[in-house]
Enzyme design. Structure first.
Site, mmCIF file in Angstrom:
data_model
loop_
_atom_site.group_PDB
_atom_site.id
_atom_site.type_symbol
_atom_site.label_atom_id
_atom_site.label_comp_id
_atom_site.label_asym_id
_atom_site.label_seq_id
_atom_site.Cartn_x
_atom_site.Cartn_y
_atom_site.Cartn_z
ATOM 1 N N TYR A 1 52.346 38.590 31.730
ATOM 2 C CA TYR A 1 52.086 37.619 32.790
ATOM 3 C C TYR A 1 50.611 37.698 33.149
ATOM 4 C CZ TYR A 1 52.337 35.295 37.377
ATOM 5 O OH TYR A 1 52.150 34.454 38.446
ATOM 6 N N ASP B 1 43.751 42.160 30.555
ATOM 7 C CA ASP B 1 44.132 41.790 31.918
ATOM 8 C C ASP B 1 44.535 43.076 32.641
ATOM 9 O OD1 ASP B 1 45.210 40.965 34.272
ATOM 10 O OD2 ASP B 1 46.473 39.393 33.416
ATOM 11 N N LYS C 1 44.507 43.173 42.664
ATOM 12 C CA LYS C 1 45.304 44.221 43.316
ATOM 13 C C LYS C 1 44.452 45.367 43.871
ATOM 14 C CE LYS C 1 49.270 42.667 40.684
ATOM 15 N NZ LYS C 1 50.381 42.073 41.383
HETATM 16 N N1 PMP Z 1 47.697 39.396 35.746
HETATM 17 C C1 PMP Z 1 48.600 40.375 35.869
HETATM 18 C C2 PMP Z 1 48.690 41.414 34.805
HETATM 19 C C3 PMP Z 1 49.427 40.409 36.987
HETATM 20 O O1 PMP Z 1 50.338 41.391 37.095
HETATM 21 C C4 PMP Z 1 49.287 39.416 37.979
HETATM 22 C C5 PMP Z 1 50.156 39.398 39.220
HETATM 23 N N2 PMP Z 1 51.158 40.287 39.311
HETATM 24 C C6 PMP Z 1 48.334 38.423 37.801
HETATM 25 C C7 PMP Z 1 47.536 38.438 36.677
HETATM 26 C C8 PMP Z 1 48.134 37.345 38.812
HETATM 27 O O2 PMP Z 1 47.599 37.888 39.976
HETATM 28 P P1 PMP Z 1 47.772 37.136 41.382
HETATM 29 O O3 PMP Z 1 49.216 37.244 41.726
HETATM 30 O O4 PMP Z 1 46.880 37.907 42.303
HETATM 31 O O5 PMP Z 1 47.322 35.749 41.192
#
Ligand code: PMP
Length: 440
Positions: A155, A250, A278
């Site tokens: 994701y 990511d 995060k």
């Molecule tokens: N990349 C990863 C690996 C994630 O786990 C997440 C959210 N859990 C995101 C991108 C998207 O981040 P956000 O919810 O802050 O938009």
């Protein structure tokens, strides 16, 4: 798509949360501002949180829960850590947003660059989604190519072109993709299975000259926790290099959690671009993306690649991020978290082994996942059967009844924080032992 809510709701036990949820459902789609919060995968109605401190959250009915969600990753120091709260409070007094540069954003950027050798320049944004979306744009601008390769189960936020075989809430809902995304928007996205060098080599053999970037969660954590073989990740590094494509890590979850240098340091692999979120925001809305100067130079105002944000580099958010990174250094957090998590692993393994059905622990640093896959912990995105999902839902509610708040989905990882000490681990293990025994 509507899903039946299983009958395991206990609204009578949480009348205030139930009432808030009812009100929420009238004015907010599904009653929540992010789908996985809605408890659809486990049944029942969500807890509405009134406050949180350390390792605990307190719901609107005044019940306390030991929290293993940690707001899905940012709260590595625990809820409302005094040092973070003090920094934020102090920053608030100096104004909430300027729409002009401030020192704190330079400091946070310097911190990222110092921690992460592959990042020479970084731009700060307000979410992980934005970070990834912008990194992809930079990759396309820098390579002058169009195709993006992602992995099934990973994701990367909810940008249109990445909502293909994504994990997180989409895994929870068993949907491979999303409504509202035209075919044309994903025409430049290719999806590969994790753990499969041959599939990646084959794709590069066919379309290598058109591939701008390969994006991966170096420690996939959105379809359960699916640690990859180092050889596989090294193969991706090699393939991208050979074909002039960029490798994007990511690190929205793994960045500043698995160590100062994130998964890249942990794996000994330098990506071309990396995305963060995060932990670097310490609980405030912050994301970041960065890489070598030659790639980042494409961004406006130096280059022609547009990217912007009204609240980017927000001074209050920067203060929370800086205070969090400071205390991680000061408290040798990564070492401590690893030791604590290893302790938890030792305690959990015999408890899981004693269960009457298969449950496996997967752990990477302070991330852990209870895999309900009967076949063992998978290395690729694998759907749970209805029976396996039902077992998790039963466990989730049994744990909630014992004051333990796990992620409300069998596909989501749990997070440990510095606030989880030996007493908290013991409570988790005892509750798990009792709960597993209750589930047939
Ligand atoms: N990349 C990863 C690996 C994630 O786990 C997440 C959210 N859990 C995101 C991108 C998207 O981040 P956000 O919810 O802050 O938009």
């Amino acid at each position: 798509m509507t899903q039946e809510r299983p009958a395991t709701t206990h609204p009578s036990l949480r009348p205030r949360s139930a009432e808030l949820y009812e009100r929420a459902c009238r004015v907010i789609p599904g009653g929540v501002n992010s789908p996985v919060r809605a408890f659809r995968a486990v049944g029942g109605t969500p807890l509405f949180i009134a406050r949180a401190a350390g390792a605990q959250v307190f719901d609107a009915d005044g019940r306390a829960y030991l929290d293993f969600v940690g707001s899905w990753g940012p709260l590595i120091a625990g809820h409302a850590h005094p040092a973070v709260v003090a920094a934020v409070t102090e920053a608030l007094g100096r104004g909430m947003t300027y729409g002009a540069p401030c020192a704190a954003e330079v400091e946070l950027a310097e911190r990222v660059v110092a921690a992460y050798p592959a990042v020479e320049q970084v731009r700060l944004v307000s979410s992980g989604t934005e970070a990834v979306m912008s990194a992809i744009r930079v990759a396309r601008a820098s390579t002058q190519r169009e195709l993006i390769v992602k992995f099934a189960g990973c994701y990367h936020g909810h940008a249109d072109h990445l909502l293909v075989a994504a994990g997180s809430g989409l895994a929870t809902f068993g949907r491979p993709s999303s409504g509202g995304v035209p075919e044309a928007f994903v025409a430049c996205t290719r999806v590969l299975p994790l753990d499969d060098e041959a599939a990646a080599a084959e794709l590069f053999g066919r379309e290598g000259a058109r591939i701008a970037a390969v994006i991966i969660e170096p420690v996939p954590a959105n379809h359960g926790l699916l640690p990859q073989r180092r050889a596989f990740l090294h193969a991706l590094r090699e393939l991208t290099r050979q074909h002039g494509a960029l490798l994007i890590f990511d690190e929205v979850i793994s960045g500043f959690r698995l160590g100062r240098g994130g998964a890249a340091e942990w794996l000994g692999i330098a990506p071309d671009l990396a995305t963060f979120g995060k932990v670097i925001g310490g609980g405030m809305p912050v994301g970041a993306f960065g890489g070598a100067r030659r790639h980042m130079a494409h961004l406006a105002p130096d280059g022609d690649t547009y990217q912007a944000g009204t609240l980017s580099g927000n001074p209050v958010a920067m203060a929370a991020g800086l205070a969090t990174l400071d205390l991680l250094e000061r408290e040798r957090a990564w070492e401590r978290l690893e030791a604590r998590a290893a302790e938890l692993e030792q305690l959990l393994v015999p408890v899981l082994f004693a269960a009457r059905f298969p449950v496996h622990l997967v752990r990477v640093g302070s991330l852990f996942w209870l895999s309900f896959h009967a076949a063992g912990a998978p290395r690729v995105a694998a759907p749970l059967s209805a029976a396996e999902s039902a077992r998790f839902a039963a466990l989730f509610h049994a744990m909630l009844d014992r004051g333990i708040y796990l992620p409300p989905s069998a596909y989501e990882a749990c997070f440990l924080s510095l606030a989880h000490g030996p007493a908290e681990l013991t409570r988790l293990v005892e509750a798990l032992s009792e709960s597993l025994a209750m589930i047939a």
